[in-house]
Each structure stands twice: as structure tokens, then as C-alpha cells.
Design a protein around this motif. Structure first.
Motif, PDB file in Angstrom:
ATOM      1  N   ALA A 237      35.239  30.183  33.595  1.00 46.04           N
ATOM      2  CA  ALA A 237      34.709  31.441  33.066  1.00 46.04           C
ATOM      3  C   ALA A 237      33.913  32.181  34.126  1.00 46.04           C
ATOM      4  CB  ALA A 237      33.840  31.170  31.837  1.00 46.04           C
ATOM      5  N   ALA A 238      33.171  31.442  34.941  1.00 42.91           N
ATOM      6  CA  ALA A 238      32.390  32.074  36.007  1.00 42.91           C
ATOM      7  C   ALA A 238      33.308  32.758  37.015  1.00 42.91           C
ATOM      8  CB  ALA A 238      31.515  31.031  36.702  1.00 42.91           C
ATOM      9  N   ALA A 239      34.402  32.088  37.379  1.00 37.87           N
ATOM     10  CA  ALA A 239      35.347  32.681  38.337  1.00 37.87           C
ATOM     11  C   ALA A 239      36.063  33.883  37.734  1.00 37.87           C
ATOM     12  CB  ALA A 239      36.367  31.628  38.779  1.00 37.87           C
ATOM     13  N   LEU A 240      36.471  33.752  36.459  1.00 43.55           N
ATOM     14  CA  LEU A 240      37.210  34.848  35.829  1.00 43.55           C
ATOM     15  C   LEU A 240      36.333  36.072  35.607  1.00 43.55           C
ATOM     16  CD1 LEU A 240      39.444  32.957  33.224  1.00 43.55           C
ATOM     17  CD2 LEU A 240      40.147  34.027  35.373  1.00 43.55           C
ATOM     18  N   SER A 241      35.024  35.867  35.499  1.00 45.22           N
ATOM     19  CA  SER A 241      34.144  37.022  35.361  1.00 45.22           C
ATOM     20  C   SER A 241      34.194  37.893  36.616  1.00 45.22           C
ATOM     21  CB  SER A 241      32.707  36.566  35.097  1.00 45.22           C
ATOM     22  OG  SER A 241      32.147  35.939  36.243  1.00 45.22           O
ATOM     23  N   VAL A 242      34.526  37.266  37.749  1.00 42.87           N
ATOM     24  CA  VAL A 242      34.689  38.014  39.003  1.00 42.87           C
ATOM     25  C   VAL A 242      36.052  38.685  39.036  1.00 42.87           C
ATOM     26  CG1 VAL A 242      34.779  37.849  41.521  1.00 42.87           C
ATOM     27  CG2 VAL A 242      33.131  36.461  40.239  1.00 42.87           C
ATOM     28  N   MET A 244      38.227  39.236  36.524  1.00 42.12           N
ATOM     29  CA  MET A 244      38.558  40.085  35.388  1.00 42.12           C
ATOM     30  C   MET A 244      37.509  41.153  35.092  1.00 42.12           C
ATOM     31  SD  MET A 244      40.116  37.172  32.815  1.00 42.12           S
ATOM     32  CE  MET A 244      40.620  38.360  31.563  1.00 42.12           C
ATOM     33  N   GLY A 245      36.348  41.006  35.705  1.00 40.78           N
ATOM     34  CA  GLY A 245      35.302  41.989  35.487  1.00 40.78           C
ATOM     35  C   GLY A 245      35.734  43.373  35.940  1.00 40.78           C
ATOM     36  N   GLU A 246      35.573  44.346  35.058  1.00 42.56           N
ATOM     37  CA  GLU A 246      35.996  45.729  35.319  1.00 42.56           C
ATOM     38  C   GLU A 246      37.495  45.806  35.651  1.00 42.56           C
ATOM     39  OE1 GLU A 246      33.455  47.225  38.388  1.00 42.56           O
ATOM     40  OE2 GLU A 246      31.688  47.296  37.084  1.00 42.56           O
ATOM     41  N   ASP A 247      38.250  44.839  35.118  1.00 43.97           N
ATOM     42  CA  ASP A 247      39.703  44.798  35.333  1.00 43.97           C
ATOM     43  C   ASP A 247      40.071  44.799  36.818  1.00 43.97           C
ATOM     44  OD1 ASP A 247      40.473  44.583  32.718  1.00 43.97           O
ATOM     45  OD2 ASP A 247      40.745  46.730  32.412  1.00 43.97           O
ATOM     46  N   ARG A 248      39.274  44.103  37.627  1.00 39.05           N
ATOM     47  CA  ARG A 248      39.477  44.150  39.082  1.00 39.05           C
ATOM     48  C   ARG A 248      40.881  43.735  39.502  1.00 39.05           C
ATOM     49  NH1 ARG A 248      33.902  41.367  41.433  1.00 39.05           N
ATOM     50  NH2 ARG A 248      32.455  43.008  40.757  1.00 39.05           N
ATOM     51  N   LEU A 249      41.268  42.530  39.103  1.00 39.80           N
ATOM     52  CA  LEU A 249      42.570  42.037  39.542  1.00 39.80           C
ATOM     53  C   LEU A 249      43.694  42.839  38.898  1.00 39.80           C
ATOM     54  CD1 LEU A 249      44.135  40.027  41.235  1.00 39.80           C
ATOM     55  CD2 LEU A 249      44.023  38.401  39.340  1.00 39.80           C
ATOM     56  N   LYS A 250      43.542  43.182  37.615  1.00 41.29           N
ATOM     57  CA  LYS A 250      44.567  43.974  36.933  1.00 41.29           C
ATOM     58  C   LYS A 250      44.759  45.319  37.636  1.00 41.29           C
ATOM     59  CE  LYS A 250      44.755  43.958  32.439  1.00 41.29           C
ATOM     60  NZ  LYS A 250      44.446  44.231  30.998  1.00 41.29           N
ATOM     61  N   SER A 251      43.656  45.955  37.990  1.00 38.19           N
ATOM     62  CA  SER A 251      43.740  47.252  38.674  1.00 38.19           C
ATOM     63  C   SER A 251      44.381  47.108  40.053  1.00 38.19           C
ATOM     64  CB  SER A 251      42.341  47.864  38.811  1.00 38.19           C
ATOM     65  OG  SER A 251      41.788  48.140  37.548  1.00 38.19           O
ATOM     66  N   LEU A 252      44.014  46.043  40.743  1.00 43.70           N
ATOM     67  CA  LEU A 252      44.570  45.810  42.073  1.00 43.70           C
ATOM     68  C   LEU A 252      46.077  45.597  42.004  1.00 43.70           C
ATOM     69  CD1 LEU A 252      43.571  45.534  45.020  1.00 43.70           C
ATOM     70  CD2 LEU A 252      43.449  43.067  44.639  1.00 43.70           C
ATOM     71  N   MET A 253      46.543  44.797  41.030  1.00 39.23           N
ATOM     72  CA  MET A 253      47.972  44.548  40.893  1.00 39.23           C
ATOM     73  C   MET A 253      48.716  45.813  40.467  1.00 39.23           C
ATOM     74  SD  MET A 253      48.438  41.622  41.986  1.00 39.23           S
ATOM     75  CE  MET A 253      50.200  41.857  41.756  1.00 39.23           C
ATOM     76  N   ARG A 254      48.084  46.603  39.593  1.00 37.89           N
ATOM     77  CA  ARG A 254      48.696  47.866  39.176  1.00 37.89           C
ATOM     78  C   ARG A 254      48.886  48.788  40.380  1.00 37.89           C
ATOM     79  NH1 ARG A 254      44.913  49.586  35.842  1.00 37.89           N
ATOM     80  NH2 ARG A 254      45.745  48.472  34.039  1.00 37.89           N
ATOM     81  N   GLU A 255      47.879  48.866  41.239  1.00 33.19           N
ATOM     82  CA  GLU A 255      47.975  49.705  42.435  1.00 33.19           C
ATOM     83  C   GLU A 255      49.025  49.176  43.407  1.00 33.19           C
ATOM     84  OE1 GLU A 255      44.188  50.249  44.316  1.00 33.19           O
ATOM     85  OE2 GLU A 255      43.167  50.624  42.401  1.00 33.19           O
ATOM     86  N   ALA A 256      49.086  47.846  43.557  1.00 33.59           N
ATOM     87  CA  ALA A 256      50.049  47.243  44.474  1.00 33.59           C
ATOM     88  C   ALA A 256      51.486  47.497  44.018  1.00 33.59           C
ATOM     89  CB  ALA A 256      49.792  45.735  44.581  1.00 33.59           C
ATOM     90  N   VAL A 257      51.752  47.286  42.735  1.00 37.39           N
ATOM     91  CA  VAL A 257      53.099  47.506  42.208  1.00 37.39           C
ATOM     92  C   VAL A 257      53.470  48.986  42.288  1.00 37.39           C
ATOM     93  CG1 VAL A 257      54.492  47.450  40.097  1.00 37.39           C
ATOM     94  CG2 VAL A 257      53.132  45.449  40.757  1.00 37.39           C
TER      95      VAL A 257
END
Length: 269
Positions: A237-242, A244-257
Motif C-alpha cells: 500500500a505504501a508503494a502504490l500510494s506513490v 497510484m497517487g494522483e494517477d501518476r502511473l496511469k497518466s504516464l502510460m496514457r501519455e506513452a501510448v
């Protein structure tokens, strides 16, 4: 559909596909002919008992059921015209990234039966994704044969709108590189956390491999699998808060694709 296959190009992808077909028993050596001008690459086909020619003029086959183009996109207009002689019976399959059906129809004519395929590099070990789009001239039995043939190299999917091939390229075509970089980053983070380099490498690679295998075979939604690993207030949970917080990884993958899709469209123009 018969089994007279011509493989044009025996580089990395062409050879990976060829080995998969033979290993899975989809084809026999006598049912395939290879055209490859590079002697070293040509010899790889010969080592499997396959007739290989340096140029299309040297082919023994006078007819073909399927002609597979596994060459670089910039070579298509130079290479393809020599295979017009196999029309109207042949189906043409291309694994040249970004090369549209319209390009092949411009070269071969609008009567040509053409299938466009977007593979990815795990096809080399039979774990790829092969996404197909066929024009209206491709017969149902030809589609079925090609899908079965390519299943030797991994999962096979189809799209009914060719415009979606740019999104396919961005997700599965380029996708392995995203995972390779993720592994690099996880290895580096492990080392920074104090692990020996080889241990960090093993942990990162096997964790990604095992998690992907579990996601594929379990039948569970990836979000559910994530929840099962994540205890409230725990380390995950501590790692995912980094991540997933503010959709960081989701936003990064969306931009990459989106960037990869945009570039695919530009290259296909």
C-alpha cells in the motif's frame, strides 16, 4: 486452403515466425520456401531443410497460397512487385510495421487479398501477440489458416477497423519495451535499496514474469489481483500510494501510448 508458403525475409521476425511454425507442426519444411538475399540469414532457413533463394526469380514454386512479407517497411515498394505473379490465388500477409493495406493495394492492385499483421518481439519465443486486419478480398478460409498459423507465435487477435492498428502498435507492438524499461527501473531501485546487482536482477525479472503469468492464467481482473496483494497500511500500500497517487502511473502510460500512436500515424502517412 493449400500449404505452399513463401516467406520473404528471414531476419529476426521472419526467422522467429518460421521456427514457430515448424516447432508447432503447423507446416513442414517442404511446404515453405524462403527468399532472403543475405547469405547468413538464408542459411538459417536451409539448416531446417527449407529451400531458400537469394531472389524471387530463383524460386522453384510457380504458385503460392500465402506470401509472407517479413521485411522492413522502407523495402516494401522495392520488394513486393516481384510477387504479383502469384496472383490471383495467393493471399499476402505483411508484418511490416506501419505499412497500410492501401500501400499493398497500390502495388499489387485492388484485387489482391491482403492481411496486415502487427506482431511483437515475444513472438520469438511463442509468447507474442499477433494482431490482424484483412481487406475484403481475403477469403474466410484464408483468414482461418493465417490465424492458425500465427497461433504458433502467440495469441492472435483481429480488428475490423484498420485505423485501430496504430493503437495496437502503441499497446502491444511497442509494449514490450515499456516492460523492459520497468524491469530496468525495478532492478535499479532494488540496488539502491541495498540488494546485490544480480539479486536485484533476479527479483525484478522473476517478479514481472510471475505476476504476468498469474494475471494471464488466473482469470481474475488485474485490479482484483492488485487488491489481493495489498494489505491496508502495509508495504505494498505504501508503494502504490506513490505509483497510484494522483494517477501518476496511469497518466504516464496514457501519455506513452498516445505518443506511440501519434508516431505510428505519422510513419504510416
Amino acid at each position: 486452403m493449400g500449404k505452399t508458403i513463401i516467406l520473404v525475409g528471414c531476419g529476426n521476425m521472419g526467422y522467429a515466425m518460421l521456427k514457430g511454425w515448424l516447432a508447432a507442426g503447423k507446416l513442414k519444411a517442404g511446404e515453405i520456401a524462403v527468399v532472403e538475399p543475405n547469405e547468413t540469414l538464408r542459411s538459417r532457413a536451409v539448416s531446417h531443410g527449407i529451400h531458400a533463394a537469394a531472389a524471387p526469380e530463383e524460386l522453384e514454386a510457380s504458385t503460392a497460397d500465402l506470401v509472407v512479407f517479413a521485411v522492413k517497411p522502407q523495402m516494401i515498394r522495392d520488394v513486393v512487385p516481384a510477387y504479383r505473379r502469384f496472383m490471383p490465388d495467393a493471399t499476402f500477409l505483411s508484418v511490416a510495421a506501419g505499412t497500410s493495406i492501401a500501400t499493398f493495394e497500390d502495388i499489387l492492385g485492388t484485387d489482391a487479398a491482403i492481411i496486415r499483421c502487427m506482431p511483437n518481439t515475444p513472438a520469438a519465443i511463442g509468447e507474442g501477440v499477433m494482431v490482424l486486419f484483412a481487406n475484403a478480398r481475403v477469403r474466410p478460409e484464408a483468414r482461418e489458416f493465417v490465424s492458425d498459423l500465427l497461433s504458433a507465435n502467440g495469441a492472435v487477435a483481429t480488428v475490423e477497423d484498420e485505423a485501430l492498428m496504430d493503437a495496437v502498435t502503441a499497446v502491444s507492438g511497442s509494449g514490450p519495451a515499456y516492460l523492459f524499461h520497468f524491469i530496468e527501473c525495478l532492478m535499479a531501485a532494488g540496488e539502491e535499496a541495498g540488494l546485490p546487482a544480480e539479486t536485484a536482477r533476479l527479483l525484478a525479472m522473476q517478479t514481472i514474469y510471475g505476476a504476468a503469468a498469474l494475471a494471464k492464467t488466473s482469470g481474475e481482473d488485474p485490479a482484483r489481483l492488485r487488491e489481493q496483494v495489498t494489505s491496508p497500511g502495509g508495504t505494498t500500500a505504501a508503494a502504490l500510494s506513490v505509483l497510484m497517487g494522483e494517477d501518476r502511473l496511469k497518466s504516464l502510460m496514457r501519455e506513452a501510448v498516445a505518443a506511440a500512436k501519434k508516431r505510428s500515424i505519422e510513419l504510416g502517412a
